[in-house]
Design a protein around this motif. Structure first.
Motif, PDB file in Angstrom:
ATOM      1  N   THR A   1       0.816  -1.219   0.000  1.00 12.88           N
ATOM      2  CA  THR A   1       0.000   0.000   0.000  1.00 12.88           C
ATOM      3  C   THR A   1       0.846   1.264   0.000  1.00 12.88           C
ATOM      4  O   THR A   1       0.406   2.323  -0.415  1.00 12.88           O
ATOM      5  N   ASN A   2       2.078   1.163   0.530  1.00 20.60           N
ATOM      6  CA  ASN A   2       2.930   2.348   0.596  1.00 20.60           C
ATOM      7  C   ASN A   2       3.883   2.472  -0.601  1.00 20.60           C
ATOM      8  O   ASN A   2       4.819   3.262  -0.550  1.00 20.60           O
ATOM      9  N   ALA A   3       3.647   1.683  -1.634  1.00 17.33           N
ATOM     10  CA  ALA A   3       4.551   1.678  -2.783  1.00 17.33           C
ATOM     11  C   ALA A   3       4.802   3.099  -3.278  1.00 17.33           C
ATOM     12  O   ALA A   3       3.875   3.900  -3.387  1.00 17.33           O
ATOM     13  N   GLY A   4       6.069   3.390  -3.564  1.00 18.17           N
ATOM     14  CA  GLY A   4       6.433   4.718  -4.069  1.00 18.17           C
ATOM     15  C   GLY A   4       6.911   5.653  -2.979  1.00 18.17           C
ATOM     16  O   GLY A   4       7.592   6.641  -3.243  1.00 18.17           O
ATOM     17  N   LYS A   5       6.536   5.340  -1.737  1.00 17.82           N
ATOM     18  CA  LYS A   5       6.944   6.224  -0.626  1.00 17.82           C
ATOM     19  C   LYS A   5       8.438   6.134  -0.371  1.00 17.82           C
ATOM     20  O   LYS A   5       9.053   5.077  -0.540  1.00 17.82           O
ATOM     21  N   GLU A   6       8.996   7.290   0.050  1.00 15.11           N
ATOM     22  CA  GLU A   6      10.421   7.332   0.312  1.00 15.11           C
ATOM     23  C   GLU A   6      10.662   7.655   1.779  1.00 15.11           C
ATOM     24  O   GLU A   6       9.941   8.450   2.379  1.00 15.11           O
ATOM     25  N   LEU A   7      11.655   7.010   2.358  1.00 17.44           N
ATOM     26  CA  LEU A   7      11.968   7.213   3.766  1.00 17.44           C
ATOM     27  C   LEU A   7      13.445   7.551   3.887  1.00 17.44           C
ATOM     28  O   LEU A   7      14.301   6.746   3.531  1.00 17.44           O
ATOM     29  N   GLU A   8      13.707   8.757   4.358  1.00 17.67           N
ATOM     30  CA  GLU A   8      15.117   9.149   4.522  1.00 17.67           C
ATOM     31  C   GLU A   8      15.678   8.574   5.811  1.00 17.67           C
ATOM     32  O   GLU A   8      15.021   8.596   6.850  1.00 17.67           O
ATOM     33  N   LEU A   9      16.879   8.038   5.746  1.00 16.68           N
ATOM     34  CA  LEU A   9      17.491   7.421   6.918  1.00 16.68           C
ATOM     35  C   LEU A   9      18.406   8.430   7.608  1.00 16.68           C
ATOM     36  O   LEU A   9      19.621   8.386   7.499  1.00 16.68           O
ATOM     37  N   THR A  10      17.775   9.359   8.319  1.00 14.15           N
ATOM     38  CA  THR A  10      18.562  10.438   8.929  1.00 14.15           C
ATOM     39  C   THR A  10      19.024  10.085  10.330  1.00 14.15           C
ATOM     40  O   THR A  10      19.986  10.643  10.824  1.00 14.15           O
ATOM     41  N   LYS A  11      18.311   9.170  10.991  1.00 12.24           N
ATOM     42  CA  LYS A  11      18.650   8.868  12.382  1.00 12.24           C
ATOM     43  C   LYS A  11      19.686   7.751  12.448  1.00 12.24           C
ATOM     44  O   LYS A  11      19.925   7.033  11.489  1.00 12.24           O
ATOM     45  N   THR A  12      20.293   7.601  13.621  1.00 13.73           N
ATOM     46  CA  THR A  12      21.265   6.536  13.833  1.00 13.73           C
ATOM     47  C   THR A  12      20.606   5.176  13.650  1.00 13.73           C
ATOM     48  O   THR A  12      21.222   4.231  13.168  1.00 13.73           O
ATOM     49  N   LEU A  13      19.334   5.101  14.079  1.00 15.46           N
ATOM     50  CA  LEU A  13      18.597   3.847  13.993  1.00 15.46           C
ATOM     51  C   LEU A  13      17.250   4.113  13.356  1.00 15.46           C
ATOM     52  O   LEU A  13      16.574   5.064  13.724  1.00 15.46           O
ATOM     53  N   THR A  14      16.878   3.267  12.409  1.00 19.17           N
ATOM     54  CA  THR A  14      15.531   3.349  11.854  1.00 19.17           C
ATOM     55  C   THR A  14      14.963   1.946  11.893  1.00 19.17           C
ATOM     56  O   THR A  14      15.571   1.015  11.368  1.00 19.17           O
ATOM     57  N   SER A  15      13.817   1.778  12.551  1.00 15.22           N
ATOM     58  CA  SER A  15      13.276   0.422  12.613  1.00 15.22           C
ATOM     59  C   SER A  15      12.214   0.240  11.546  1.00 15.22           C
ATOM     60  O   SER A  15      11.499   1.164  11.168  1.00 15.22           O
ATOM     61  N   LEU A  16      12.145  -0.981  11.029  1.00 16.36           N
ATOM     62  CA  LEU A  16      11.227  -1.321   9.945  1.00 16.36           C
ATOM     63  C   LEU A  16      10.413  -2.541  10.371  1.00 16.36           C
ATOM     64  O   LEU A  16      10.911  -3.387  11.101  1.00 16.36           O
ATOM     65  N   GLY A  17       9.177  -2.639   9.901  1.00 19.88           N
ATOM     66  CA  GLY A  17       8.377  -3.824  10.164  1.00 19.88           C
ATOM     67  C   GLY A  17       7.354  -3.612  11.258  1.00 19.88           C
ATOM     68  O   GLY A  17       7.092  -2.482  11.670  1.00 19.88           O
ATOM     69  N   LYS A  18       6.761  -4.741  11.687  1.00 20.81           N
ATOM     70  CA  LYS A  18       5.698  -4.673  12.699  1.00 20.81           C
ATOM     71  C   LYS A  18       6.196  -5.280  14.001  1.00 20.81           C
ATOM     72  O   LYS A  18       6.588  -6.444  14.038  1.00 20.81           O
TER      73      LYS A  18
END
Lengths: 234, 276
Positions: free
Chosen positions: A158-175
């Protein structure tokens, strides 16, 4: 040792090392730094040095004391601060980092109450000098190379096309509770690591193990049924 | 009572990127509910001798002591037994380090910080000396529980420095109390209630001098599902930021309630459980 550079109208007048715990500034002759000018109060200001930190305090002078253009009552001096008293300027300079390193200021030491310098408001009391310490200078940590900013683009779902910048030291993904991975930004690159869940994420179709995995430009991450592309922004 | 079912514990200790050896020591005994961390100081290898002595002594002496009596019992003064016992054992450890420093020239001047937590009966007793810290993550809130015994903290308390200014101070390394430098030492000891889900972090200043509190809290929270990874990540962050000091961390997660069995109820409970 830190020092002050006294100047007026851009003319350098004097260099004063902060060799004492308490250095007074004023018009009267008993001051450590005497400035014979009517705009300066008899006892104008004082600089109290507590080990490696220096504090400036205005002694309720008639015309006040400014630091970097701001009037102050009390101020924790930082390298390069310009203290203004009337037309006179005092530039505060700390020792260079190399010299400071020789004192190995990171090493934990015990400071005993009897050798603790007294803060300015308690005034006057003589503190015992801190013990001299013999230590080797620590090597300077290498300055990290500038890392290009990383980002993720969601490719499916559903979020296809969205971009997420990795600016923080840690970025968590998933549920949380299902499948979670984390992307860490380190001085030399980005890494993906499995955090929780029975299924491990995969990169370019290859499933990860428990170890951190370095990410390359255009790697395809698959996590909890979603595909994402990692890329570096130039 | 064995607490290893109620507590999940993990520790890491690393020399960092600059120092040649590690003067920190950590000790964990999940069954006893005990976590101890010490950051040694003093020339050559004396720092690690001091921190090693303190963690080992406290670990073994408390293990012996709790074989004899339960920590949750209250003494005549209303204090929990744990409180007195910690005070007593820290005094003994201090004496041992002090004696060693006095009698062996190569150990002269050695000392160590200390932070420890003892978990029992849904609570914990925290003791600390110096600038090693204990933080708590509860829900979203990440809080520093201990207050450093350091020159910087005293300057903040007396209003000379704001916490923001303190971050730029060059006097970060000066502690006002340490184990083993004087014949006696005053430990700061407090009791706290714990609740399931809490995560406690004990660390040496090699972590909190290199990594901002906010960043530490975010890491523990984000990686709370995987404490091993959280501990590794914290050490890595300190090292990535320069790793100028030894860095040690202990993480303790409260997985569930751990009430102490109480007198008859405990005995009855066991009897009932046997009939089930």
């Amino acid at each position: 040792m830190a020092k002050l550079i006294l100047s007026m109208d851009g003319m350098q007048l004097k260099e004063i090392p902060l060799a004492k715990e308490r250095i007074t500034i004023g018009r009267k002759p008993h001051n450590d730094i005497q400035i014979d000018n009517l705009a300066i109060s008899g006892e104008h200001a004082v600089i109290v040095t507590i080990l490696n930190d220096a504090f400036l305090e205005d002694l309720d002078s008639t015309n006040g004391t400014q630091v970097n253009g701001q009037p102050i009552k009390k101020h924790f001096l930082q390298n390069g601060d310009v203290v203004e008293l009337g037309k006179y300027r005092l530039k505060y300079l700390k020792e260079t980092p190399q010299q400071a390193a020789q004192a190995d200021f990171e090493k934990t030491m015990i400071i005993r109450p009897e050798m603790m310098p007294k803060p300015a408001e308690q005034g006057g009391e003589k503190a015992m000098p801190a013990q001299p310490l013999e230590m080797a200078p620590p090597p300077q940590p290498p300055s990290p190379p500038v890392l290009p900013r990383g980002a993720l683009q969601v490719l499916t779902g559903t979020n296809a096309g969205k971009e997420l910048e990795l600016t923080k030291t840690l970025t968590s993904l998933g549920k949380p509770g299902v499948q979670v991975a984390v992307i860490t930004r380190r001085p030399h690159g980005y890494f993906i690591t499995h955090v929780e869940g029975a299924v491990f994420p995969s990169v370019n179709g290859k499933q990860l193990d428990a170890q951190a995995h370095p990410l390359q430009d255009h790697d395809i991450i698959e996590l909890a049924g979603t595909k994402m592309e990692f890329f570096l922004k130039s | 009572m064995d607490l290893s079912q109620a507590l999940e514990t993990v520790s890491r200790s690393d020399a960092g990127m600059v120092r040649s050896h590690n003067e920190d020591s950590v000790y964990l005994n999940p069954a006893l509910g005990l976590a101890v961390l010490a950051d040694g100081m003093g020339g050559y290898n004396a720092g690690e001798v001091a921190s090693g002595m303190v963690t080992t002594l406290l670990g073994s002496e408390l293990e012996k002591a709790f074989g004899r009596q339960e920590p949750q019992l209250q003494g005549n003064d209303g204090q929990r037994r744990a409180h007195d016992l910690l005070e007593q054992e820290i005094a003994r450890a201090n004496h041992a380090v002090y004696q060693a420093a006095q009698s062996q020239p190569q150990y002269a001047g050695m000392g160590t910080t200390l932070v420890m937590a003892l978990f029992y009966d849904n609570r914990m007793t925290v003791a600390h000396i110096g600038d090693s810290r204990l933080y708590r993550l509860r829900g979203e809130e990440f809080l520093q529980i201990t207050r450093d015994h350091s020159l910087l903290q005293e300057q903040i308390d007396s209003g000379i420095l704001t916490p923001e200014q303190a971050r730029h101070s060059q006097n970060k390394n000066l502690v006002t109390r340490a184990v083993g430098v004087d014949p006696t030492v005053e430990a700061e000891i407090h009791d706290y209630e714990t609740s399931p889900g809490d995560i406690y972090l004990l660390c040496s200043d090699g972590l909190n001098d290199m990594v901002e509190d906010e960043e530490i809290g975010m890491t523990v929270q984000m990686l709370s599902a995987n404490l091993e990874l959280a501990a590794t990540q914290l050490v890595q962050m300190a090292n990535d930021n320069g790793g100028r000091d030894n860095v040690s961390v202990i993480l303790v997660r409260i997985k569930g309630e751990y009430p102490a069995p109480r007198g008859l109820t405990g005995w009855l409970g066991r009897l009932l459980a046997w009939f089930k």
